[in-house]
Design a protein around this motif. Sequence first.
Motif, PDB file in Angstrom:
ATOM      1  N   VAL A  22      53.543  -3.799  40.131  1.00 55.43           N
ATOM      2  CA  VAL A  22      53.830  -4.974  40.954  1.00 55.43           C
ATOM      3  C   VAL A  22      54.576  -4.562  42.219  1.00 55.43           C
ATOM      4  O   VAL A  22      54.266  -5.039  43.319  1.00 55.43           O
ATOM      5  CB  VAL A  22      54.623  -6.024  40.145  1.00 55.43           C
ATOM      6  N   GLN A  23      55.546  -3.656  42.081  1.00 58.35           N
ATOM      7  CA  GLN A  23      56.287  -3.197  43.253  1.00 58.35           C
ATOM      8  C   GLN A  23      55.381  -2.474  44.236  1.00 58.35           C
ATOM      9  O   GLN A  23      55.491  -2.667  45.449  1.00 58.35           O
ATOM     10  CB  GLN A  23      57.443  -2.288  42.830  1.00 58.35           C
ATOM     11  N   GLU A  24      54.472  -1.663  43.740  1.00 62.01           N
ATOM     12  CA  GLU A  24      53.523  -0.969  44.613  1.00 62.01           C
ATOM     13  C   GLU A  24      52.603  -1.967  45.306  1.00 62.01           C
ATOM     14  O   GLU A  24      52.313  -1.838  46.497  1.00 62.01           O
ATOM     15  CB  GLU A  24      52.692   0.036  43.813  1.00 62.01           C
ATOM     16  N   ALA A  25      52.157  -2.974  44.569  1.00 62.01           N
ATOM     17  CA  ALA A  25      51.281  -3.988  45.158  1.00 62.01           C
ATOM     18  C   ALA A  25      52.019  -4.768  46.246  1.00 62.01           C
ATOM     19  O   ALA A  25      51.447  -5.062  47.303  1.00 62.01           O
ATOM     20  CB  ALA A  25      50.766  -4.940  44.073  1.00 62.01           C
ATOM     21  N   LEU A  26      53.288  -5.092  46.009  1.00 64.50           N
ATOM     22  CA  LEU A  26      54.061  -5.801  47.023  1.00 64.50           C
ATOM     23  C   LEU A  26      54.279  -4.937  48.257  1.00 64.50           C
ATOM     24  O   LEU A  26      54.203  -5.433  49.387  1.00 64.50           O
ATOM     25  CB  LEU A  26      55.410  -6.242  46.446  1.00 64.50           C
ATOM     26  N   SER A  27      54.524  -3.661  48.060  1.00 63.85           N
ATOM     27  CA  SER A  27      54.690  -2.762  49.206  1.00 63.85           C
ATOM     28  C   SER A  27      53.404  -2.692  50.015  1.00 63.85           C
ATOM     29  O   SER A  27      53.436  -2.734  51.255  1.00 63.85           O
ATOM     30  CB  SER A  27      55.075  -1.363  48.729  1.00 63.85           C
TER      31      SER A  27
END
Length: 67
Positions: free
Chosen positions: A31-36
């Motif tokens: 999720v953090q990678e997708a948000l970045s």
Amino acid sequence: DLPTEHRIKLEAASKRVIESTQRRKRILNLVQEALSQLRLDMKYLMFDLEATRRERDAYKDGFESDF
């Protein structure tokens, strides 16, 4: 020091907790990678939008000056 029957139950429960925690960490990282990536994509889109607006305004100014 626990009796075998209790130790087996606790080991199974602790394995499930560990697996669940690891799975949640993997999901959180995804999720953090997708948000970045989404933030980066938004920056590119905003840059493109501003460039398009500048081009439109320049074209419009050039068109209006012809008349």
